[in-house]
Scaffold this motif. Sequence first.
Motif, mmCIF file in Angstrom:
data_model
loop_
_atom_site.group_PDB
_atom_site.id
_atom_site.type_symbol
_atom_site.label_atom_id
_atom_site.label_comp_id
_atom_site.label_asym_id
_atom_site.label_seq_id
_atom_site.Cartn_x
_atom_site.Cartn_y
_atom_site.Cartn_z
ATOM 1 N N ALA A 1 0.848 -1.212 0.000
ATOM 2 C CA ALA A 1 0.000 0.000 0.000
ATOM 3 C C ALA A 1 0.875 1.251 0.000
ATOM 4 O O ALA A 1 0.589 2.228 -0.698
ATOM 5 C CB ALA A 1 -0.917 -0.024 1.218
ATOM 6 N N ARG A 2 1.978 1.222 0.777
ATOM 7 C CA ARG A 2 2.873 2.387 0.820
ATOM 8 C C ARG A 2 3.482 2.631 -0.564
ATOM 9 O O ARG A 2 3.517 3.754 -1.062
ATOM 10 C CB ARG A 2 3.982 2.150 1.850
ATOM 11 N N LYS A 3 3.926 1.524 -1.215
ATOM 12 C CA LYS A 3 4.525 1.676 -2.549
ATOM 13 C C LYS A 3 3.511 2.249 -3.534
ATOM 14 O O LYS A 3 3.851 3.087 -4.369
ATOM 15 C CB LYS A 3 5.009 0.317 -3.072
ATOM 16 N N ALA A 4 2.269 1.782 -3.442
ATOM 17 C CA ALA A 4 1.231 2.271 -4.365
ATOM 18 C C ALA A 4 1.040 3.775 -4.196
ATOM 19 O O ALA A 4 0.901 4.511 -5.169
ATOM 20 C CB ALA A 4 -0.081 1.517 -4.128
ATOM 21 N N ARG A 5 1.048 4.228 -2.943
ATOM 22 C CA ARG A 5 0.893 5.678 -2.677
ATOM 23 C C ARG A 5 2.064 6.457 -3.276
ATOM 24 O O ARG A 5 1.879 7.476 -3.941
ATOM 25 C CB ARG A 5 0.854 5.936 -1.162
ATOM 26 N N LEU A 6 3.289 5.955 -3.067
ATOM 27 C CA LEU A 6 4.472 6.678 -3.559
ATOM 28 C C LEU A 6 4.501 6.701 -5.083
ATOM 29 O O LEU A 6 4.832 7.715 -5.701
ATOM 30 C CB LEU A 6 5.755 6.034 -3.023
ATOM 31 N N LEU A 7 4.132 5.570 -5.674
ATOM 32 C CA LEU A 7 4.105 5.464 -7.136
ATOM 33 C C LEU A 7 3.162 6.522 -7.716
ATOM 34 O O LEU A 7 3.512 7.255 -8.652
ATOM 35 C CB LEU A 7 3.612 4.064 -7.493
ATOM 36 N N ALA A 8 1.974 6.608 -7.117
ATOM 37 C CA ALA A 8 0.975 7.565 -7.614
ATOM 38 C C ALA A 8 1.460 9.002 -7.441
ATOM 39 O O ALA A 8 1.154 9.878 -8.256
ATOM 40 C CB ALA A 8 -0.348 7.350 -6.874
ATOM 41 N N THR A 9 2.226 9.246 -6.386
ATOM 42 C CA THR A 9 2.665 10.619 -6.106
ATOM 43 C C THR A 9 3.890 10.998 -6.932
ATOM 44 O O THR A 9 4.028 12.147 -7.350
ATOM 45 C CB THR A 9 3.037 10.748 -4.604
ATOM 46 N N TRP A 10 4.797 10.059 -7.150
ATOM 47 C CA TRP A 10 6.111 10.404 -7.679
ATOM 48 C C TRP A 10 6.279 10.170 -9.176
ATOM 49 O O TRP A 10 7.165 10.763 -9.796
ATOM 50 C CB TRP A 10 7.208 9.602 -6.962
ATOM 51 N N LEU A 11 5.496 9.271 -9.752
ATOM 52 C CA LEU A 11 5.771 8.900 -11.145
ATOM 53 C C LEU A 11 4.544 9.084 -12.034
ATOM 54 O O LEU A 11 3.409 8.868 -11.577
ATOM 55 C CB LEU A 11 6.233 7.429 -11.215
ATOM 56 N N PRO A 12 4.758 9.455 -13.303
ATOM 57 C CA PRO A 12 3.621 9.610 -14.209
ATOM 58 C C PRO A 12 2.942 8.259 -14.463
ATOM 59 O O PRO A 12 3.590 7.209 -14.406
ATOM 60 C CB PRO A 12 4.264 10.140 -15.495
ATOM 61 N N ARG A 13 1.639 8.314 -14.742
ATOM 62 C CA ARG A 13 0.839 7.100 -14.920
ATOM 63 C C ARG A 13 1.447 6.129 -15.928
ATOM 64 O O ARG A 13 1.405 4.915 -15.741
ATOM 65 C CB ARG A 13 -0.579 7.514 -15.347
ATOM 66 N N ARG B 1 5.383 -1.220 -11.270
ATOM 67 C CA ARG B 1 4.705 -2.226 -10.445
ATOM 68 C C ARG B 1 5.456 -3.555 -10.537
ATOM 69 O O ARG B 1 5.604 -4.261 -9.551
ATOM 70 C CB ARG B 1 3.248 -2.425 -10.902
ATOM 71 N N ARG B 2 5.956 -3.846 -11.742
ATOM 72 C CA ARG B 2 6.703 -5.095 -11.933
ATOM 73 C C ARG B 2 8.083 -4.987 -11.284
ATOM 74 O O ARG B 2 8.528 -5.888 -10.577
ATOM 75 C CB ARG B 2 6.829 -5.366 -13.428
ATOM 76 N N PHE B 3 8.761 -3.849 -11.518
ATOM 77 C CA PHE B 3 10.093 -3.617 -10.957
ATOM 78 C C PHE B 3 10.045 -3.714 -9.428
ATOM 79 O O PHE B 3 10.942 -4.283 -8.795
ATOM 80 C CB PHE B 3 10.575 -2.232 -11.406
ATOM 81 N N ALA B 4 8.994 -3.164 -8.852
ATOM 82 C CA ALA B 4 8.878 -3.151 -7.385
ATOM 83 C C ALA B 4 8.197 -4.415 -6.853
ATOM 84 O O ALA B 4 7.960 -4.528 -5.652
ATOM 85 C CB ALA B 4 8.098 -1.912 -6.942
ATOM 86 N N ALA B 5 7.904 -5.380 -7.752
ATOM 87 C CA ALA B 5 7.228 -6.641 -7.379
ATOM 88 C C ALA B 5 5.981 -6.375 -6.532
ATOM 89 O O ALA B 5 5.771 -6.993 -5.480
ATOM 90 C CB ALA B 5 8.196 -7.595 -6.669
ATOM 91 N N MET B 6 5.140 -5.465 -7.022
ATOM 92 C CA MET B 6 3.912 -5.159 -6.277
ATOM 93 C C MET B 6 2.875 -6.256 -6.497
ATOM 94 O O MET B 6 2.890 -6.942 -7.515
ATOM 95 C CB MET B 6 3.402 -3.782 -6.683
ATOM 96 N N GLU B 7 1.977 -6.398 -5.537
ATOM 97 C CA GLU B 7 1.001 -7.499 -5.593
ATOM 98 C C GLU B 7 0.234 -7.462 -6.912
ATOM 99 O O GLU B 7 -0.188 -6.398 -7.363
ATOM 100 C CB GLU B 7 0.042 -7.411 -4.407
ATOM 101 N N GLY B 8 0.098 -8.637 -7.528
ATOM 102 C CA GLY B 8 -0.580 -8.740 -8.817
ATOM 103 C C GLY B 8 0.386 -8.684 -9.987
ATOM 104 O O GLY B 8 0.037 -9.076 -11.096
ATOM 105 N N SER B 9 1.609 -8.235 -9.761
ATOM 106 C CA SER B 9 2.585 -8.179 -10.863
ATOM 107 C C SER B 9 3.213 -9.563 -11.061
ATOM 108 O O SER B 9 3.185 -10.413 -10.167
ATOM 109 C CB SER B 9 3.671 -7.153 -10.565
ATOM 110 N N ARG B 10 3.819 -9.737 -12.244
ATOM 111 C CA ARG B 10 4.482 -11.017 -12.515
ATOM 112 C C ARG B 10 5.635 -11.277 -11.551
ATOM 113 O O ARG B 10 5.885 -12.398 -11.136
ATOM 114 C CB ARG B 10 5.000 -11.030 -13.957
ATOM 115 N N GLY B 11 6.351 -10.199 -11.195
ATOM 116 C CA GLY B 11 7.475 -10.332 -10.257
ATOM 117 C C GLY B 11 7.008 -10.852 -8.905
ATOM 118 O O GLY B 11 7.608 -11.765 -8.330
ATOM 119 N N PHE B 12 5.884 -10.290 -8.401
ATOM 120 C CA PHE B 12 5.361 -10.736 -7.109
ATOM 121 C C PHE B 12 4.911 -12.195 -7.180
ATOM 122 O O PHE B 12 5.218 -13.002 -6.301
ATOM 123 C CB PHE B 12 4.189 -9.848 -6.667
#
Length: 245
Positions: A195-207, A214-225
């Motif tokens: 959840a923290r990563k999702a917040r930072l992603l939305a704030t810091w990086l363009p859509r 999401r894949r690089f950070a292995a966020m839930e639902g990504s292939r990496g995760f």
Amino acid sequence: MLATQVRRPEWAFMNYGYAPADGEPPLALDPADEPDRLSIGLYERTLAGADLTGRDVLEVGSGRGGGAQWVARRHRPRRTVGLDFSAAAVALSARHRRAPGLDFVRGDAEAMPFPDASFDVVLNVESSHCYGSVPAFMAEVRRVLRPGGTFCWADFRPADAVGPTLDALRASGLSLTAHDDVTPQVVAALRADDARKARLLATWLPRVAHPLMRRFAAMEGSRGFEAFATGRTRYLVARLDAPPA
Ligand SMILES: C[S@@+](CC[C@H](N)C(=O)[O-])C[C@H]1O[C@@H](n2cnc3c(N)ncnc32)[C@H](O)[C@@H]1O
């Protein structure tokens, strides 16, 4: 690219983190370090109690410098050097990560800009999967370590590459004194930090950058995760010792 696009000093680490297993005591941290608890946990698990006090420590692949700064602050080595291939990451680290005896240097893990036998401890966290040749990297680790020195390593690999990777570490001539598979603790950290990563992603990086991140950070639902959660990718830690003089 990330060091150029997102220069925010509060982003200090780029690893998947480590959540303690049942029964493992939580780290005692200053409140200012709490946001980085899981990433710091991975450094502490990789160091596995190695005594760095008064030693010369090299971190290879120091990224945004949070890990090298943590080591310099918490473990009181004589000198800490963070080495990274990315000039932008080195510049960012030099600007934002200050501690006694801490420096950042641009260079390649496979051809390190240091004399033989110049460090007591080499630390390498979640970086070696990027290298062209792990044997070339390991030859450099052995070269820059002093006799009796210690190499502390953490990284992920496909499940079928775990054996060959441990063989490549051993083939350096350093002795593999401990190794462990910490995939469950890394998956727990990924879940806890999502959840923290999702917040930072939305704030810091363009859509447009979100799917890749999401894949690089292995966020839930990504292939990496999913690869970690199903065991197709394993996360390993190891300690190797250089022969005594
Ligand atoms: C995933 S980041 C990990 C950074 C840091 N260890 C951490 O945990 O926050 C991997 C780092 O390895 C660096 N790297 C990749 N190839 C390298 C090489 N050949 N030599 C030195 N650093 C390298 C990258 O620039 C990147 O900063």
